[in-house]
Design an enzyme around this catalytic site. Sequence first.
Site, PDB file in Angstrom:
ATOM      1  N   HIS A  71      54.103 -16.679  84.874  1.00  0.00           N
ATOM      2  CA  HIS A  71      53.744 -17.938  84.205  1.00  0.00           C
ATOM      3  C   HIS A  71      54.785 -18.307  83.153  1.00  0.00           C
ATOM      4  CE1 HIS A  71      49.389 -18.924  85.345  1.00  0.00           C
ATOM      5  NE2 HIS A  71      49.841 -18.062  86.237  1.00  0.00           N
ATOM      6  N   VAL A  75      57.441 -21.718  83.781  1.00  0.00           N
ATOM      7  CA  VAL A  75      57.252 -22.891  82.930  1.00  0.00           C
ATOM      8  C   VAL A  75      58.502 -23.252  82.143  1.00  0.00           C
ATOM      9  CG1 VAL A  75      55.936 -23.828  80.976  1.00  0.00           C
ATOM     10  CG2 VAL A  75      54.768 -22.598  82.798  1.00  0.00           C
ATOM     11  N   GLY A  77      61.290 -20.834  81.685  1.00  0.00           N
ATOM     12  CA  GLY A  77      62.439 -19.989  81.951  1.00  0.00           C
ATOM     13  C   GLY A  77      62.502 -18.705  81.161  1.00  0.00           C
ATOM     14  N   ASP A  79      61.175 -17.292  78.400  1.00  0.00           N
ATOM     15  CA  ASP A  79      61.465 -17.369  76.967  1.00  0.00           C
ATOM     16  C   ASP A  79      60.283 -16.947  76.089  1.00  0.00           C
ATOM     17  OD1 ASP A  79      59.712 -19.480  77.278  1.00  0.00           O
ATOM     18  OD2 ASP A  79      60.999 -20.959  76.299  1.00  0.00           O
ATOM     19  N   SER A  81      57.523 -18.282  75.745  1.00  0.00           N
ATOM     20  CA  SER A  81      56.776 -19.408  75.170  1.00  0.00           C
ATOM     21  C   SER A  81      55.297 -19.340  75.529  1.00  0.00           C
ATOM     22  CB  SER A  81      57.377 -20.755  75.595  1.00  0.00           C
ATOM     23  OG  SER A  81      57.363 -20.888  77.004  1.00  0.00           O
ATOM     24  N   GLU A  92      50.761 -23.387  75.639  1.00  0.00           N
ATOM     25  CA  GLU A  92      50.667 -23.006  77.048  1.00  0.00           C
ATOM     26  C   GLU A  92      49.451 -22.125  77.326  1.00  0.00           C
ATOM     27  OE1 GLU A  92      54.394 -21.415  78.630  1.00  0.00           O
ATOM     28  OE2 GLU A  92      55.484 -22.674  77.209  1.00  0.00           O
ATOM     29  N   PRO A 170      51.621 -24.423  89.795  1.00  0.00           N
ATOM     30  CA  PRO A 170      50.829 -25.032  90.866  1.00  0.00           C
ATOM     31  C   PRO A 170      49.357 -25.137  90.470  1.00  0.00           C
ATOM     32  CG  PRO A 170      51.533 -22.804  91.467  1.00  0.00           C
ATOM     33  CD  PRO A 170      52.187 -23.134  90.171  1.00  0.00           C
TER      34      PRO A 170
END
Length: 199
Positions: A71, A75, A77, A79, A81, A92, A170
Amino acid sequence: MGIKKYRILVLLFSVLLSLLIVETPTAAAQLSQNYYAGICPNVESVVRGVVSQRLQQSFAAGAGTLRLFFHDCFVRGCDASVLIANPNGDDEGHSGADLSLSADAIDLINKAKAAVDGDPQCTNRVSCADILAMAARDVVSLVGGPFYPVELGRLDGKVSTRAIVKYSLPGPTFNLDQLNSLFAANGLTQTDMIALSGR
């Protein structure tokens, strides 16, 4: 699901995640396998120790960590986040697809980060993004999959919003064409999509 089937899925998932990592924007930074050699030489063993201990406490933390890593990478890359918690809940982790992320996996990463920061030589020097990447790799190895090198040096993300997840992961109503398109945009094939979806 049987242990053998679980291990096969973990293996497929890890191989495909390693492909995803190479394709992500954060991989454009100067990554290297020995990135922390001079500033936190024990980081790999510290993270692996926490992962090993957490897997003994909760085997579900393994699959959860792989899903958390997927995940995160899909989203923004790789990082970290996905780990940011905004005070207003607009992050997120509070989006539809991420609401079901494993609390065991998040706990594993938090414990690994605390253990790394507990070493005075490493305090605040190792990114959560790298800890998550190492933890995902170690989960694969510790459940019987291969050990593969992870290049390090990712920077932690500073932005996390619910809206981006809606357009990056998705959804439950995606049809085959939408799934193929989304995975292709991340450099992955339909076969990769099926394996990463655990089907």
